[in-house]
Scaffold this motif. Structure first.
Motif, PDB file in Angstrom:
ATOM      1  N   TYR A 170      -6.647   4.277 -12.521  1.00 25.82           N
ATOM      2  CA  TYR A 170      -7.976   4.652 -12.994  1.00 25.82           C
ATOM      3  C   TYR A 170      -8.284   3.888 -14.272  1.00 25.82           C
ATOM      4  CZ  TYR A 170     -11.590   7.738 -15.008  1.00 25.82           C
ATOM      5  OH  TYR A 170     -12.739   8.233 -15.575  1.00 25.82           O
ATOM      6  N   VAL A 171      -9.367   3.155 -14.263  1.00 27.03           N
ATOM      7  CA  VAL A 171      -9.824   2.452 -15.462  1.00 27.03           C
ATOM      8  C   VAL A 171     -11.192   3.051 -15.790  1.00 27.03           C
ATOM      9  CG1 VAL A 171     -10.294   0.212 -16.525  1.00 27.03           C
ATOM     10  CG2 VAL A 171      -8.672   0.367 -14.630  1.00 27.03           C
ATOM     11  N   PRO A 172     -11.258   4.021 -16.713  1.00 26.83           N
ATOM     12  CA  PRO A 172     -12.512   4.723 -16.965  1.00 26.83           C
ATOM     13  C   PRO A 172     -13.695   3.778 -17.147  1.00 26.83           C
ATOM     14  CG  PRO A 172     -10.760   5.704 -18.238  1.00 26.83           C
ATOM     15  CD  PRO A 172     -10.185   4.467 -17.597  1.00 26.83           C
ATOM     16  N   VAL A 197      -4.890   3.105   3.737  1.00 31.53           N
ATOM     17  CA  VAL A 197      -6.019   2.281   3.328  1.00 31.53           C
ATOM     18  C   VAL A 197      -6.049   2.246   1.794  1.00 31.53           C
ATOM     19  CG1 VAL A 197      -8.508   1.964   3.572  1.00 31.53           C
ATOM     20  CG2 VAL A 197      -7.265   3.189   5.343  1.00 31.53           C
ATOM     21  N   PHE A 198      -6.388   1.065   1.267  1.00 30.64           N
ATOM     22  CA  PHE A 198      -6.589   0.947  -0.183  1.00 30.64           C
ATOM     23  C   PHE A 198      -8.086   1.059  -0.451  1.00 30.64           C
ATOM     24  CE2 PHE A 198      -7.869  -1.753  -3.735  1.00 30.64           C
ATOM     25  CZ  PHE A 198      -7.086  -1.240  -4.764  1.00 30.64           C
ATOM     26  N   GLY A 199      -8.475   1.924  -1.377  1.00 31.51           N
ATOM     27  CA  GLY A 199      -9.896   2.066  -1.693  1.00 31.51           C
ATOM     28  C   GLY A 199     -10.141   1.839  -3.175  1.00 31.51           C
ATOM     29  N   LYS A 200     -11.348   1.400  -3.489  1.00 29.76           N
ATOM     30  CA  LYS A 200     -11.663   1.206  -4.909  1.00 29.76           C
ATOM     31  C   LYS A 200     -13.118   1.576  -5.150  1.00 29.76           C
ATOM     32  CE  LYS A 200     -10.675  -2.270  -8.448  1.00 29.76           C
ATOM     33  NZ  LYS A 200     -10.056  -3.585  -8.640  1.00 29.76           N
ATOM     34  N   PHE A 201     -13.345   2.402  -6.154  1.00 30.49           N
ATOM     35  CA  PHE A 201     -14.697   2.832  -6.524  1.00 30.49           C
ATOM     36  C   PHE A 201     -15.176   1.973  -7.696  1.00 30.49           C
ATOM     37  CE2 PHE A 201     -12.773   6.313  -4.344  1.00 30.49           C
ATOM     38  CZ  PHE A 201     -13.794   6.937  -3.666  1.00 30.49           C
ATOM     39  N   LEU A 245      -9.918  -1.488   1.879  1.00 30.75           N
ATOM     40  CA  LEU A 245      -9.192  -2.666   2.361  1.00 30.75           C
ATOM     41  C   LEU A 245      -7.889  -2.227   3.001  1.00 30.75           C
ATOM     42  CD1 LEU A 245      -9.306  -4.734  -0.989  1.00 30.75           C
ATOM     43  CD2 LEU A 245     -11.069  -4.646   0.769  1.00 30.75           C
ATOM     44  N   LYS A 246      -7.322  -3.111   3.807  1.00 34.03           N
ATOM     45  CA  LYS A 246      -6.014  -2.828   4.399  1.00 34.03           C
ATOM     46  C   LYS A 246      -5.006  -2.600   3.280  1.00 34.03           C
ATOM     47  CE  LYS A 246      -5.204  -3.134   8.966  1.00 34.03           C
ATOM     48  NZ  LYS A 246      -5.045  -4.423   9.613  1.00 34.03           N
ATOM     49  N   TRP A 247      -4.176  -1.610   3.465  1.00 30.85           N
ATOM     50  CA  TRP A 247      -3.114  -1.322   2.504  1.00 30.85           C
ATOM     51  C   TRP A 247      -1.977  -2.322   2.718  1.00 30.85           C
ATOM     52  CZ3 TRP A 247      -2.545   1.783  -1.616  1.00 30.85           C
ATOM     53  CH2 TRP A 247      -1.249   1.974  -2.109  1.00 30.85           C
ATOM     54  N   ILE A 346      -1.327 -10.403  -8.247  1.00 28.80           N
ATOM     55  CA  ILE A 346      -0.740 -11.157  -7.136  1.00 28.80           C
ATOM     56  C   ILE A 346       0.284 -10.229  -6.495  1.00 28.80           C
ATOM     57  CG2 ILE A 346       0.437 -13.287  -6.454  1.00 28.80           C
ATOM     58  CD1 ILE A 346      -0.382 -14.332  -9.303  1.00 28.80           C
ATOM     59  N   PHE A 347       0.149 -10.054  -5.216  1.00 28.69           N
ATOM     60  CA  PHE A 347       0.939  -9.050  -4.514  1.00 28.69           C
ATOM     61  C   PHE A 347       1.999  -9.749  -3.670  1.00 28.69           C
ATOM     62  CE2 PHE A 347       1.684  -5.422  -1.792  1.00 28.69           C
ATOM     63  CZ  PHE A 347       1.388  -4.337  -2.614  1.00 28.69           C
ATOM     64  N   VAL A 348       3.241  -9.237  -3.691  1.00 27.09           N
ATOM     65  CA  VAL A 348       4.258  -9.776  -2.779  1.00 27.09           C
ATOM     66  C   VAL A 348       4.493  -8.722  -1.721  1.00 27.09           C
ATOM     67  CG1 VAL A 348       6.478 -10.956  -2.632  1.00 27.09           C
ATOM     68  CG2 VAL A 348       5.511 -10.396  -4.858  1.00 27.09           C
ATOM     69  N   PHE A 356      -3.494 -12.512  -2.727  1.00 23.07           N
ATOM     70  CA  PHE A 356      -4.314 -12.261  -3.918  1.00 23.07           C
ATOM     71  C   PHE A 356      -4.979 -10.906  -3.765  1.00 23.07           C
ATOM     72  CE2 PHE A 356      -4.911 -17.072  -4.332  1.00 23.07           C
ATOM     73  CZ  PHE A 356      -4.019 -17.146  -5.393  1.00 23.07           C
ATOM     74  N   ILE A 357      -4.933 -10.108  -4.825  1.00 23.81           N
ATOM     75  CA  ILE A 357      -5.675  -8.844  -4.822  1.00 23.81           C
ATOM     76  C   ILE A 357      -6.630  -8.844  -6.028  1.00 23.81           C
ATOM     77  CG2 ILE A 357      -3.918  -7.477  -3.612  1.00 23.81           C
ATOM     78  CD1 ILE A 357      -3.108  -6.351  -6.413  1.00 23.81           C
ATOM     79  N   ASP A 358      -7.456  -7.807  -6.107  1.00 22.65           N
ATOM     80  CA  ASP A 358      -8.347  -7.614  -7.252  1.00 22.65           C
ATOM     81  C   ASP A 358      -9.265  -8.823  -7.484  1.00 22.65           C
ATOM     82  OD1 ASP A 358      -9.582  -6.614  -9.442  1.00 22.65           O
ATOM     83  OD2 ASP A 358      -7.785  -6.317 -10.651  1.00 22.65           O
ATOM     84  N   LEU A 359     -10.068  -9.110  -6.475  1.00 24.78           N
ATOM     85  CA  LEU A 359     -10.979 -10.263  -6.609  1.00 24.78           C
ATOM     86  C   LEU A 359     -12.336  -9.840  -7.170  1.00 24.78           C
ATOM     87  CD1 LEU A 359      -9.247 -11.281  -3.606  1.00 24.78           C
ATOM     88  CD2 LEU A 359     -10.148 -13.253  -4.828  1.00 24.78           C
ATOM     89  N   ASP A 360     -12.344  -8.806  -7.991  1.00 30.12           N
ATOM     90  CA  ASP A 360     -13.605  -8.275  -8.520  1.00 30.12           C
ATOM     91  C   ASP A 360     -14.346  -9.273  -9.409  1.00 30.12           C
ATOM     92  OD1 ASP A 360     -12.742  -6.023  -7.312  1.00 30.12           O
ATOM     93  OD2 ASP A 360     -12.217  -4.955  -9.151  1.00 30.12           O
ATOM     94  N   ASN A 361     -13.588 -10.197 -10.016  1.00 32.35           N
ATOM     95  CA  ASN A 361     -14.234 -11.137 -10.942  1.00 32.35           C
ATOM     96  C   ASN A 361     -14.387 -12.521 -10.341  1.00 32.35           C
ATOM     97  OD1 ASN A 361     -14.450  -9.397 -13.373  1.00 32.35           O
ATOM     98  ND2 ASN A 361     -12.250  -9.268 -13.037  1.00 32.35           N
TER      99      ASN A 361
HETATM  100  N1  LIG Z   1      -4.630  -3.786  -0.660  1.00 31.24           N
HETATM  101  C1  LIG Z   1      -3.748  -3.162  -1.426  1.00 31.24           C
HETATM  102  N2  LIG Z   1      -2.693  -2.511  -0.872  1.00 31.24           N
HETATM  103  C2  LIG Z   1      -1.806  -1.839  -1.634  1.00 31.24           C
HETATM  104  N3  LIG Z   1      -1.869  -1.744  -2.956  1.00 31.24           N
HETATM  105  C3  LIG Z   1      -2.871  -2.391  -3.583  1.00 31.24           C
HETATM  106  C4  LIG Z   1      -3.868  -3.125  -2.858  1.00 31.24           C
HETATM  107  N4  LIG Z   1      -4.748  -3.647  -3.745  1.00 31.24           N
HETATM  108  C5  LIG Z   1      -4.319  -3.244  -4.962  1.00 31.24           C
HETATM  109  N5  LIG Z   1      -3.195  -2.495  -4.877  1.00 31.24           N
HETATM  110  C6  LIG Z   1      -2.458  -1.847  -5.988  1.00 31.24           C
HETATM  111  O1  LIG Z   1      -3.396  -1.141  -6.766  1.00 31.24           O
HETATM  112  C7  LIG Z   1      -3.379  -1.612  -8.115  1.00 31.24           C
HETATM  113  C8  LIG Z   1      -4.797  -1.641  -8.661  1.00 31.24           C
HETATM  114  O2  LIG Z   1      -5.578  -2.526  -7.903  1.00 31.24           O
HETATM  115  P1  LIG Z   1      -6.508  -3.611  -8.581  1.00 31.24           P
HETATM  116  O3  LIG Z   1      -7.484  -4.053  -7.545  1.00 31.24           O
HETATM  117  O4  LIG Z   1      -5.677  -4.671  -9.215  1.00 31.24           O
HETATM  118  O5  LIG Z   1      -7.263  -2.723  -9.661  1.00 31.24           O
HETATM  119  P2  LIG Z   1      -7.616  -2.930 -11.225  1.00 31.24           P
HETATM  120  O6  LIG Z   1      -8.990  -3.526 -11.233  1.00 31.24           O
HETATM  121  O7  LIG Z   1      -7.557  -1.569 -11.772  1.00 31.24           O
HETATM  122  O8  LIG Z   1      -6.585  -3.872 -11.811  1.00 31.24           O
HETATM  123  C9  LIG Z   1      -2.718  -2.978  -8.046  1.00 31.24           C
HETATM  124  O9  LIG Z   1      -2.037  -3.275  -9.217  1.00 31.24           O
HETATM  125  C10 LIG Z   1      -1.764  -2.844  -6.873  1.00 31.24           C
HETATM  126  O10 LIG Z   1      -0.551  -2.281  -7.305  1.00 31.24           O
END
Ligand SMILES: Nc1ncnc2c1ncn2[C@@H]1O[C@H](COP(=O)(O)OP(=O)(O)O)[C@@H](O)[C@H]1O
Ligand SMILES: [Mg+2]
Length: 456
Positions: A170-172, A197-201, A245-247, A346-348, A356-361
C-alpha cells in the motif's frame, strides 16, 4: 554530521519519526481525546513508509497493532497521516470528512490531530484512492470485482466458492497492490481451478493509459517471441480504477544478494529484455527528457543545500558541471522506457525467467537516460550494502554489454556517464532526503562524491 532540520516548514516531523513516541501520541490523541468507546489501545507502532513532499507535506504510513478491552487478539491496522504546514490541517480534514466514509475499528475513517497539525486516515480510507474502499466490501468483491475480471478474462467461468482478496503493498494516495485467490468452475465441469490474480488500484484517471500500454506490449512481437516478458493483462475495472494481471510466482530481484551469481545472470537477461522494450513503438506515451532532469536537479540542489549546507559547495560544482554539458550531450532517438527501473520492479519467476513489473511510469525518452538511472540505482544499492564498488562496476558493465549486443547499439559512453551522475543526484540523493530513513541520510556524501567522479 553537520545537519540542520531539512524540512523547516514541518517542524513537527523529527518527533514523529520515532515509532515509540508516535505510539504514545496516537494513544493520547487518537484514542483518549476522541473518547473511543471500545477502549482500544495501540500496543505497537511500526513506521513502514515516509514520503516527504518538500514545501508541502509529509505522509507517514504506520502498521499498528491494536488491542480491544477484553479482546483475545490484537488487530493489525494500517494508517497514514499527512503532516501539514502550520494551520493547514483543519482544511485538509474538513475536505476529507465527506469522502472518508468507511467505518473502522476506531469508528470514523479519518481523524484530525491538531497538536501535530496532521490528518490521519485509517485503511482503506484514502484521500485519493477511492477504489480501495472495495476491499472492505465483500459483497462488491463477489458481485462486481470478480465477475468484472472473469467477464474480460475467463468468460464462461464462475466462482466455485473461495474468494480471498488481500493487500500486499500500500502506497497511500498513490496505489494499492492486492492478491486475489479464486476457485473457479467452467460450464458443468466438476473440476475446480484455482487461480491467483495480481490487482492494483490507482488514482482516478491514472490506469487507462497503463492498461493501454500493457496491452500493446503484451500483443507485440517482442512479447510473443519471449524476448520481452510482462505479466499478462487480464482486466481493467473502471468503477474501482483497478488493473488485474496474471499473478507471477517468484520474487523480485532485489531479494538476491548483490554479489550472487543469480543476480548477475538476471541482470544479463534484463539487459537483453530492456533492449527489446526500448525498441518497441507505442503511441501516445508521455515524453520525458532533459528539461525534466534539469527541473529535478534544481530542486534537489535546493533541498540538499538546506539539509546539508556543508555539502552545498561540492554539490553546486557537480550540478554546474552537468548543466554546462546539457547541450553537448547527444540525445538518442525516443525509445519506450520502463520509467521506474530498479531491482524491486524486476521479477524473477520460479523458472528463473525474468519479467518487468510495475510499468506505471512507462514513457518515451532517451534510452541512455534509463540506462544511467538504473546503473545509478545499482551504485546506490552497493553503497547501502557497503559493497566494493568495483563489484558494482562489473555488474553494470555486463548489464550494458548484454543490452548493447541485443539492441545492436552501443550507448554513448559520455552520455551514459552524464546520466549516471545526474541520476545519482536527482533520483538517489533526492530520495535519501525525502524518504527520511535515518540510515540513508549519511549516504548523500557518497552519492555526491560518486556523481562528481561520473561527471568528469
Ligand atoms: N504480476 C505480479 N505477480 C505477483 N506479484 C507481483 C506482480 N506484480 C507485482 N507484484 C509484487 O507486488 C509488489 C508491488 O507491485 P508494484 O507494481 O511494483 O507496486 P508499487 O507501485 O507499489 O511498487 C512488487 O514488488 C511485487 O513483489
Ligand atoms: Mg514497484
Amino acid at each position: 554530521m553537520n545537519s540542520i532540520n531539512p524540512h523547516p516548514e514541518l517542524p513537527q516531523i523529527p518527533a514523529l519519526l520515532d515509532a515509540e513516541n508516535l505510539r504514545q501520541l496516537l494513544n493520547c490523541e487518537l484514542i483518549q481525546d476522541n473518547n473511543i468507546q471500545t477502549r482500544l489501545h495501540i500496543e505497537d507502532c511500526r513506521i513502514i513508509r515516509i514520503k516527504y513532499r518538500p514545501g508541502r507535506n509529509c505522509l507517514i504510513t504506520c502498521a499498528l497493532s491494536v488491542s480491544t478491552a477484553g479482546g483475545a487478539r490484537a488487530s493489525d491496522v494500517v494508517v497514514y497521516f499527512m503532516v501539514c504546514r502550520d494551520g493547514e490541517s483543519a482544511q485538509v480534514y474538513n475536505q476529507s470528512l465527506s469522502t472518508a466514509t468507511i467505518s473502522t475499528l476506531f469508528g470514523p475513517g479519518v481523524f484530525h490531530l491538531p497538536s501535530i497539525d496532521s490528518v490521519l486516515w485509517i485503511f482503506p480510507n484514502d484521500r485519493k484512492l477511492k477504489g480501495i474502499e472495495t476491499l472492505s466490501d465483500a459483497g462488491k468483491i463477489k458481485n462486481e470485482v470478480v465477475p468484472g475480471i472473469l467477464r474480460q478474462f475467463r468468460d464462461g467461468y464462475r466462482i466455485a466458492g473461495h474468494i480471498d482478496l488481500r493487500p500486499i503493498q500500500y502506497v497511500p494516495e498513490r496505489s494499492c497492490s492486492v492478491r486475489l485467490d479464486l476457485d473457479l468452475q467452467s460450464g458443468n465441469r466438476p473440476q475446480v481451478e484455482k487461480i491467483q490474480v495480481f490487482g492494483k488500484f490507482y488514482r482516478p484517471g491514472e490506469c487507462e493509459s497503463v492498461w493501454r500500454a500493457l496491452n500493446e506490449i503484451w500483443n507485440s512481437d517482442e512479447c510473443s517471441s519471449g524476448l520481452l516478458v510482462i505479466p499478462e493483462p487480464m482486466a481493467f475495472l473502471h468503477q474501482s480504477q483497478s488493473l488485474w494481471l496474471k499473478w507471477l510466482t517468484g520474487k523480485t530481484i532485489d531479494e538476491y544478494d548483490l554479489g550472487s551469481e543469480e543476480l548477475s545472470d538476471s541482470l544479463v537477461q534484463m539487459g537483453k529484455m530492456l533492449a527489446a522494450l526500448h525498441r518497441l513503438e507505442i503511441d501516445r506515451l508521455p515524453a520525458t527528457g532533459m528539461p525534466d532532469i534539469r527541473r529535478k536537479l534544481d530542486s534537489t540542489v535546493d533541498l540538499i543545500s538546506r539539509a546539508r549546507p556543508d555539502l552545498q559547495t561540492k554539490l553546486l560544482e557537480v550540478a554546474g558541471r552537468l548543466v554546462s554539458r546539457f547541450d553537448s550531450i547527444p540525445v538518442e532517438k525516443n525509445a519506450t522506457l520502463h520509467g521506474d527501473l530498479h531491482l524491486k520492479n524486476i521479477f524473477v519467476q520460479d523458472d528463473r525467467r525474468i519479467a518487468f513489473i510495475d510499468l506505471d511510469n512507462i514513457c518515451s525518452g532517451d534510452p541512455t537516460m534509463e540506462l544511467g538511472s538504473f546503473i545509478a540505482y545499482l551504485y546506490f544499492r552497493g553503497l547501502v550494502e557497503k559493497r566494493d564498488l568495483d563489484q558494482i562496476e562489473k555488474l553494470a558493465a555486463s548489464f550494458i554489454r548484454a543490452y548493447a549486443e541485443t539492441g545492436k547499439v552501443d550507448p554513448d559512453e559520455r552520455s551514459l556517464r552524464w546520466h549516471i551522475a545526474a541520476a545519482l543526484i536527482h533520483e538517489r540523493a533526492y530520495r535519501c532526503l525525502t524518504r527520511l530513513k535515518g540510515d540513508r541520510f549519511h549516504l548523500i556524501d557518497n552519492l555526491i562524491g560518486l556523481a562528481s567522479e561520473f561527471s568528469t
